[in-house]
Design an enzyme around this catalytic site. Structure first.
Site, mmCIF file in Angstrom:
data_model
loop_
_atom_site.group_PDB
_atom_site.id
_atom_site.type_symbol
_atom_site.label_atom_id
_atom_site.label_comp_id
_atom_site.label_asym_id
_atom_site.label_seq_id
_atom_site.Cartn_x
_atom_site.Cartn_y
_atom_site.Cartn_z
ATOM 1 N N SER A 124 32.387 43.863 34.844
ATOM 2 C CA SER A 124 33.647 44.420 34.343
ATOM 3 C C SER A 124 34.638 44.621 35.478
ATOM 4 O O SER A 124 34.248 44.891 36.611
ATOM 5 C CB SER A 124 33.360 45.770 33.670
ATOM 6 O OG SER A 124 34.568 46.484 33.474
ATOM 7 N N TYR A 148 29.566 54.439 34.839
ATOM 8 C CA TYR A 148 29.516 53.149 34.124
ATOM 9 C C TYR A 148 29.889 52.015 35.092
ATOM 10 O O TYR A 148 29.164 51.022 35.215
ATOM 11 C CB TYR A 148 30.467 53.149 32.927
ATOM 12 C CG TYR A 148 30.749 51.758 32.416
ATOM 13 C CD1 TYR A 148 31.971 51.147 32.682
ATOM 14 C CD2 TYR A 148 29.791 51.044 31.709
ATOM 15 C CE1 TYR A 148 32.229 49.850 32.243
ATOM 16 C CE2 TYR A 148 30.041 49.757 31.268
ATOM 17 C CZ TYR A 148 31.263 49.164 31.544
ATOM 18 O OH TYR A 148 31.516 47.890 31.122
ATOM 19 N N LYS A 152 27.665 48.694 36.708
ATOM 20 C CA LYS A 152 28.056 47.288 36.662
ATOM 21 C C LYS A 152 27.983 46.686 38.064
ATOM 22 O O LYS A 152 27.462 45.577 38.259
ATOM 23 C CB LYS A 152 29.464 47.141 36.081
ATOM 24 C CG LYS A 152 29.525 47.339 34.582
ATOM 25 C CD LYS A 152 28.643 46.338 33.845
ATOM 26 C CE LYS A 152 28.711 46.484 32.351
ATOM 27 N NZ LYS A 152 27.809 45.550 31.644
ATOM 28 N N ARG A 290 46.297 59.574 30.957
ATOM 29 C CA ARG A 290 44.859 59.821 30.760
ATOM 30 C C ARG A 290 44.204 59.868 32.137
ATOM 31 O O ARG A 290 44.388 58.926 32.936
ATOM 32 C CB ARG A 290 44.255 58.702 29.912
ATOM 33 C CG ARG A 290 42.792 58.860 29.602
ATOM 34 C CD ARG A 290 42.309 57.820 28.608
ATOM 35 N NE ARG A 290 42.384 56.466 29.152
ATOM 36 C CZ ARG A 290 41.951 55.376 28.501
ATOM 37 N NH1 ARG A 290 41.452 55.485 27.271
ATOM 38 N NH2 ARG A 290 42.036 54.181 29.046
ATOM 39 N N ASP A 293 43.080 56.781 34.643
ATOM 40 C CA ASP A 293 43.760 55.502 34.388
ATOM 41 C C ASP A 293 44.484 55.006 35.632
ATOM 42 O O ASP A 293 45.046 55.811 36.377
ATOM 43 C CB ASP A 293 44.791 55.665 33.272
ATOM 44 C CG ASP A 293 44.168 55.486 31.902
ATOM 45 O OD1 ASP A 293 42.974 55.130 31.840
ATOM 46 O OD2 ASP A 293 44.855 55.723 30.910
HETATM 47 C C1 WQD Z 1 44.232 50.312 28.124
HETATM 48 C C2 WQD Z 1 45.582 51.011 28.303
HETATM 49 C C3 WQD Z 1 45.408 53.393 28.453
HETATM 50 C C4 WQD Z 1 44.180 54.215 24.356
HETATM 51 C C5 WQD Z 1 38.504 50.186 29.717
HETATM 52 C C6 WQD Z 1 37.328 50.418 30.591
HETATM 53 C C7 WQD Z 1 36.879 49.128 31.229
HETATM 54 C C8 WQD Z 1 36.696 48.042 30.205
HETATM 55 C C9 WQD Z 1 37.928 47.889 29.326
HETATM 56 C C10 WQD Z 1 34.332 47.843 29.752
HETATM 57 C C11 WQD Z 1 45.495 52.154 29.315
HETATM 58 C C12 WQD Z 1 46.220 52.988 27.230
HETATM 59 C C13 WQD Z 1 44.532 53.564 25.526
HETATM 60 C C14 WQD Z 1 45.137 55.020 23.671
HETATM 61 C C15 WQD Z 1 46.763 54.468 25.343
HETATM 62 N N1 WQD Z 1 35.568 48.296 29.402
HETATM 63 N N2 WQD Z 1 45.813 53.691 26.007
HETATM 64 N N3 WQD Z 1 46.406 55.102 24.190
HETATM 65 O O1 WQD Z 1 41.058 51.845 30.372
HETATM 66 O O2 WQD Z 1 42.035 49.553 30.928
HETATM 67 O O3 WQD Z 1 39.598 49.759 30.489
HETATM 68 O O4 WQD Z 1 38.203 49.194 28.766
HETATM 69 O O5 WQD Z 1 34.055 47.144 30.679
HETATM 70 O O6 WQD Z 1 35.640 49.387 31.843
HETATM 71 O O7 WQD Z 1 37.734 51.276 31.633
HETATM 72 O O8 WQD Z 1 41.212 50.023 28.613
HETATM 73 O O9 WQD Z 1 41.885 50.001 26.246
HETATM 74 O O10 WQD Z 1 41.012 52.187 27.238
HETATM 75 O O11 WQD Z 1 43.260 51.341 27.896
HETATM 76 O O12 WQD Z 1 47.921 54.555 25.792
HETATM 77 O O13 WQD Z 1 44.854 55.644 22.615
HETATM 78 O O14 WQD Z 1 45.959 51.607 27.072
HETATM 79 O O15 WQD Z 1 46.003 54.527 29.080
HETATM 80 O O16 WQD Z 1 46.703 52.185 30.051
HETATM 81 P P1 WQD Z 1 41.053 50.370 30.173
HETATM 82 P P2 WQD Z 1 41.787 50.923 27.428
#
Ligand code: WQD
Length: 339
Positions: A124, A148, A152, A290, A293
């Protein structure tokens, strides 16, 4: 000879199982269904073959692996099976180390014993943490910021060690942000429960399970103030695993590849494209950032293009149209079909 897909009933695992079948490979699925519904077995078999071998069991259990390798002639493995919630790993680090590392060690040992020639590992982009300059390359610093992410990175090192011990050569695939679903709408990301990821939550707003989307942060130094990510279609990712099974790398060695599109998209841009896919605007509200992030992340996929002959082909509108197509056929998220 067959390819064993651990976690093959999961989101990326099921799409990879279909892609391997479509490429003419025999596949054996192993899953403990701790994070996938048994209801997905039927649609996976509809997309592959009615007698697709699906073994229920824990990849970390050597007896399960003995049975699988005893019953099937397996020459390669794609290893997806893992717990994958960043937030949950912070609450239960030892549980994550035990399950994710234990399963990878057990699998590596079985692969060495059984003469498996290739291991592909589901890694990841989270291994990069928040320190990388952009775009992120495979040589960017790996500073995971959650248990997590640590599992990985350690998983990559465990399989590199297995390869060096004259075991299977290992290919690690670092995914950026997987989105989308198989165009048939039969398989996709299970929308039940409380997903943390952006697109599943957008889809829960679209199906009325959530009132609105909270946009985490509007004060980033980006085009519209919201955070940037590299969203990649799950079918493109699945095809990347096929290339990873076949790529030539030196004996006793391992190789890492980024799988992304090479371009970044903001949260508000995703919301706008999702509204087009769903046919109506997605209600949202600006909220605070969040914790944990990063402001922006997107991949440099030059190595995958040059060495795997792979690059993402599907657009963001296609990702969201396919994700919506699956979601509104499965509003309950239990894998059962509706409509
Ligand atoms: C994307 C963007 C949030 C939800 C995660 C894991 C990573 C991988 C992929 C496994 C961010 C924003 C999100 C919401 C929002 N998983 N957001 N409102 O954090 O980039 O990566 O998933 O391997 O390990 O860390 O993905 O989809 O959670 O967030 O604004 O209700 O969307 O702040 O900027 P992320 P995400």
């Amino acid at each position: 000879m067959a390819t064993l897909v651990t976690g093959g009933a999961g989101y990326i695992g099921s799409h990879t199982t279909v892609a391997l079948h479509d490429a003419g490979r025999d596949v054996v699925v192993l899953d403990d269904f701790s994070n996938a519904s048994r209801a997905v077995i039927d649609p996976i078999r509809r997309l592959t073959r009615p007698d697709l071998p699906v073994v229920e069991g824990d990849v970390g259990d050597p007896d399960v692996l003995d049975a699988v390798f005893g019953e099937h002639r397996i020459d390669s493995v794609v290893h997806f099976a893992a717990r994958k919630s960043v937030a949950e790993s912070v609450r239960d680090p030892l549980g994550y180390y035990r399950s994710n590392l234990g399963s990878t060690i057990a699998l590596a040992a079985a692969a060495i014993d059984r003469g498996v020639r290739r291991l592909v590992f589901s890694s990841s982009a989270t291994v990069y943490g928040s320190t990388s300059a952009l775009p992120v390359t495979e040589d960017s610093p790996t500073v995971p910021e959650s248990p997590y992410g640590e599992t990985k990175l350690m998983g990559e090192r465990i399989l590199s060690g297995a390869a060096a011990a004259s075991g299977p050569t290992a290919v690690m695939l670092r995914y950026f942000n997987p989105v989308g679903a198989h165009p048939s709408g039969l398989i996709g990301e299970d929308p039940s429960g409380e997903p943390a990821n952006l697109v599943p939550r957008i889809m829960q707003v679209a199906t009325g399970r959530l009132e609105r989307l909270d946009v985490y942060g509007a004060d980033y130094s980006t085009a519209d103030g919201t955070a940037v990510r590299d969203y990649v279609h799950v079918m493109d990712l699945a095809e990347g695993h096929l290339a990873a099974l076949d790529v030539d790398i030196a004996p006793a060695s391992s190789r890492v590849y980024n799988l992304g599109t090479g371009s970044g998209t903001t949260v508000l841009q995703v919301l706008a494209v999702a509204g087009e896919a769903v046919g109506r605007p997605i209600p949202y509200e600006m909220a605070g950032r969040r914790p944990g992030d990063v402001e922006a992340s997107w991949a440099d996929c030059t190595r995958a293009r040059e060495e795997l002959g792979w690059q993402a082909r599907r657009s963001l509108p296609e990702m969201l149209a396919d994700h919506w197509n699956f979601t509104h056929h499965h509003p309950a998220g239990d894998g059962s079909q509706s409509g």
